[in-house]
Design a protein around this motif. Structure first.
Motif, PDB file in Angstrom:
ATOM      1  N   ASP A 159      22.613 -23.149 -49.875  1.00 20.24           N
ATOM      2  CA  ASP A 159      22.462 -24.585 -50.057  1.00 20.24           C
ATOM      3  C   ASP A 159      23.285 -25.041 -51.255  1.00 20.24           C
ATOM      4  O   ASP A 159      23.334 -24.369 -52.290  1.00 20.24           O
ATOM      5  CB  ASP A 159      20.986 -24.909 -50.282  1.00 20.24           C
ATOM      6  CG  ASP A 159      20.679 -26.367 -50.015  1.00 20.24           C
ATOM      7  OD1 ASP A 159      21.407 -26.996 -49.222  1.00 20.24           O
ATOM      8  OD2 ASP A 159      19.701 -26.884 -50.586  1.00 20.24           O
ATOM      9  N   TYR A 188      14.075 -17.822 -45.435  1.00 23.48           N
ATOM     10  CA  TYR A 188      13.648 -18.881 -46.340  1.00 23.48           C
ATOM     11  C   TYR A 188      12.153 -19.063 -46.183  1.00 23.48           C
ATOM     12  O   TYR A 188      11.552 -18.632 -45.184  1.00 23.48           O
ATOM     13  CB  TYR A 188      14.389 -20.203 -46.096  1.00 23.48           C
ATOM     14  CG  TYR A 188      14.100 -20.907 -44.796  1.00 23.48           C
ATOM     15  CD1 TYR A 188      12.955 -21.683 -44.621  1.00 23.48           C
ATOM     16  CD2 TYR A 188      15.000 -20.840 -43.734  1.00 23.48           C
ATOM     17  CE1 TYR A 188      12.701 -22.353 -43.435  1.00 23.48           C
ATOM     18  CE2 TYR A 188      14.755 -21.507 -42.541  1.00 23.48           C
ATOM     19  CZ  TYR A 188      13.601 -22.258 -42.395  1.00 23.48           C
ATOM     20  OH  TYR A 188      13.349 -22.915 -41.209  1.00 23.48           O
ATOM     21  N   ILE A 241      20.669 -18.324 -43.115  1.00 21.37           N
ATOM     22  CA  ILE A 241      19.892 -19.437 -42.580  1.00 21.37           C
ATOM     23  C   ILE A 241      19.534 -20.402 -43.708  1.00 21.37           C
ATOM     24  O   ILE A 241      19.239 -19.985 -44.831  1.00 21.37           O
ATOM     25  CB  ILE A 241      18.614 -18.935 -41.859  1.00 21.37           C
ATOM     26  CG1 ILE A 241      17.912 -20.093 -41.148  1.00 21.37           C
ATOM     27  CG2 ILE A 241      17.674 -18.191 -42.798  1.00 21.37           C
ATOM     28  CD1 ILE A 241      16.840 -19.658 -40.158  1.00 21.37           C
ATOM     29  N   PRO A 250      17.229 -24.127 -44.271  1.00 19.05           N
ATOM     30  CA  PRO A 250      16.346 -25.119 -43.661  1.00 19.05           C
ATOM     31  C   PRO A 250      16.899 -26.532 -43.813  1.00 19.05           C
ATOM     32  O   PRO A 250      17.504 -26.869 -44.837  1.00 19.05           O
ATOM     33  CB  PRO A 250      15.043 -24.951 -44.444  1.00 19.05           C
ATOM     34  CG  PRO A 250      15.482 -24.474 -45.788  1.00 19.05           C
ATOM     35  CD  PRO A 250      16.697 -23.614 -45.547  1.00 19.05           C
ATOM     36  N   ARG A 295      14.481 -28.291 -38.495  1.00 19.61           N
ATOM     37  CA  ARG A 295      15.796 -27.827 -38.088  1.00 19.61           C
ATOM     38  C   ARG A 295      16.340 -26.859 -39.130  1.00 19.61           C
ATOM     39  O   ARG A 295      15.911 -26.852 -40.285  1.00 19.61           O
ATOM     40  CB  ARG A 295      16.757 -29.018 -37.930  1.00 19.61           C
ATOM     41  CG  ARG A 295      16.366 -29.986 -36.844  1.00 19.61           C
ATOM     42  CD  ARG A 295      17.217 -31.235 -36.875  1.00 19.61           C
ATOM     43  NE  ARG A 295      18.630 -30.926 -36.696  1.00 19.61           N
ATOM     44  CZ  ARG A 295      19.563 -31.222 -37.600  1.00 19.61           C
ATOM     45  NH1 ARG A 295      19.233 -31.801 -38.738  1.00 19.61           N
ATOM     46  NH2 ARG A 295      20.836 -30.942 -37.356  1.00 19.61           N
ATOM     47  N   ALA A 296      17.302 -26.039 -38.723  1.00 20.15           N
ATOM     48  CA  ALA A 296      17.911 -25.083 -39.637  1.00 20.15           C
ATOM     49  C   ALA A 296      19.351 -24.837 -39.227  1.00 20.15           C
ATOM     50  O   ALA A 296      19.708 -24.973 -38.061  1.00 20.15           O
ATOM     51  CB  ALA A 296      17.139 -23.775 -39.654  1.00 20.15           C
TER      52      ALA A 296
END
Length: 321
Positions: free
Chosen positions: A65, A267, A307, A309, A314-315
């Motif tokens: 992120d 996550y 991955i 989030p 949704r991811a």
């Protein structure tokens, strides 16, 4: 480039294939066998002939992120791309970090203005408001995991060290040395965890100044770790979905008996009430009760290696198909 086949489950024959790169994925579709590997390796065998296919020449191995609008993909040979969450497939912009060393891990400030990537042979680079700088460690170490928890940057190495910086990575203080090979880290609000080979786990509650080992009684490698709300999720090799309850001081492996997936990324949300993990063979595991049990299923082919989030359940998933 090692690949071996068997027709009876006992005797294996090494295949001669047109690559010497590490192989990571395998898929069989009738008479065709597909193999994927490092640096964009893509091979297929139709009946008896192996063919090397053209790809990008490099491969992403993880995502992180960056901000509410962006995330970063990173991988082999210094590969970095900044992507838009609203259009993750078509919006990525490649950037040069000034080296072709492999990137294993990334972390960023909350607003995304600062981003660090780290990896093989002491690679450490910082992106500050769009500009990249290589930070000299002058050590030949493999940095497997890195985390930012202002004002500290903390890294864990395959050589068994956990190190901390208070100046954004310019100088480092070794906080722990061990025989373990560390692979993953999480750190926020001063509380964190490190996981590694053979089930090794460390915890900190002072932003990485000190670390203490915990015994999960599980010997599987930990590839991804989460810690929040008194829950520790140590996820890794051979289908291991190990959950620690810090209040009760208990550990349990709540993975499926039949599952041998290597879970590479995960996550957790809502103080780890929701835990999601992805791994090789297109497998994913989801828990909505703090890891007490998991729904494990195959959702695609190939390896799922990252991955993130998003909103509304949704991811974004990084898949090497």
């Amino acid at each position: 480039g090692f690949l071996a086949t068997t027709t009876n489950g006992r005797d294996y024959i090494r295949q001669s294939i047109p690559t010497n790169r590490s192989l990571l994925g395998l898929n069989v579709d009738g008479p065709t066998v597909w193999v994927t590997g490092r640096n964009g390796t893509l091979l297929n065998k139709f009946h008896s002939q192996w063919i090397a296919s053209n790809t990008t020449g490099s491969m992403f191995v993880g995502i992180h992120d960056l901000s509410s609008a962006q995330f970063v993909e990173y991988g082999d040979a210094g590969l970095v791309a900044i992507c838009n969450k609203r259009d993750p497939e078509n919006s990525c912009q490649f950037e040069s970090i000034g080296t072709n060393k492999d990137i294993y891990t990334a972390t960023a400030s909350a607003d995304g203005s600062r981003l660090w990537v780290a990896g093989s042979h002491g690679l450490l680079a910082e992106r500050d408001h769009g500009s990249w700088t290589l930070l000299a460690l002058n050590r030949d170490i493999n940095i497997q995991a890195i985390a930012w928890d202002a004002p500290y940057l903390v890294m864990a190495t395959y050589q068994g060290e956990v190190m901390r910086s208070s100046d954004g990575g310019l100088t480092w203080d070794t906080r722990l040395k061990s025989d373990s090979q560390w692979r993953t880290i999480t750190l926020h609000g001063g509380h964190g965890a490190v996981g590694g080979n053979r089930g090794a786990i460390l915890l900190t509650d002072d932003a990485g100044a000190t670390w203490r080992p915990v015994n999960s009684s599980n010997g599987s490698h930990v590839y991804s770790i989460q810690r929040d709300g008194g829950v520790i999720a140590a996820l890794g090799s051979d289908g291991s979905l190990v959950i620690g309850d810090e209040k009760e001081h208990t550990w349990s492996n709540n993975g499926a008996d039949w599952d041998n997936t290597d879970y590479y990324a995960s996550y957790c949300l809502q103080a780890c009430k929701t835990i999601v993990a992805v791994g090789n063979g297109g497998m994913r595991a989801i828990s909505t009760n703090g890891g007490s049990d998991f729904d494990v299923a195959k959702v695609t082919t190939g390896n799922l290696q990252g991955i993130l989030p998003l909103e509304k359940n949704r991811a974004i998933v990084l898949a090497n198909l």
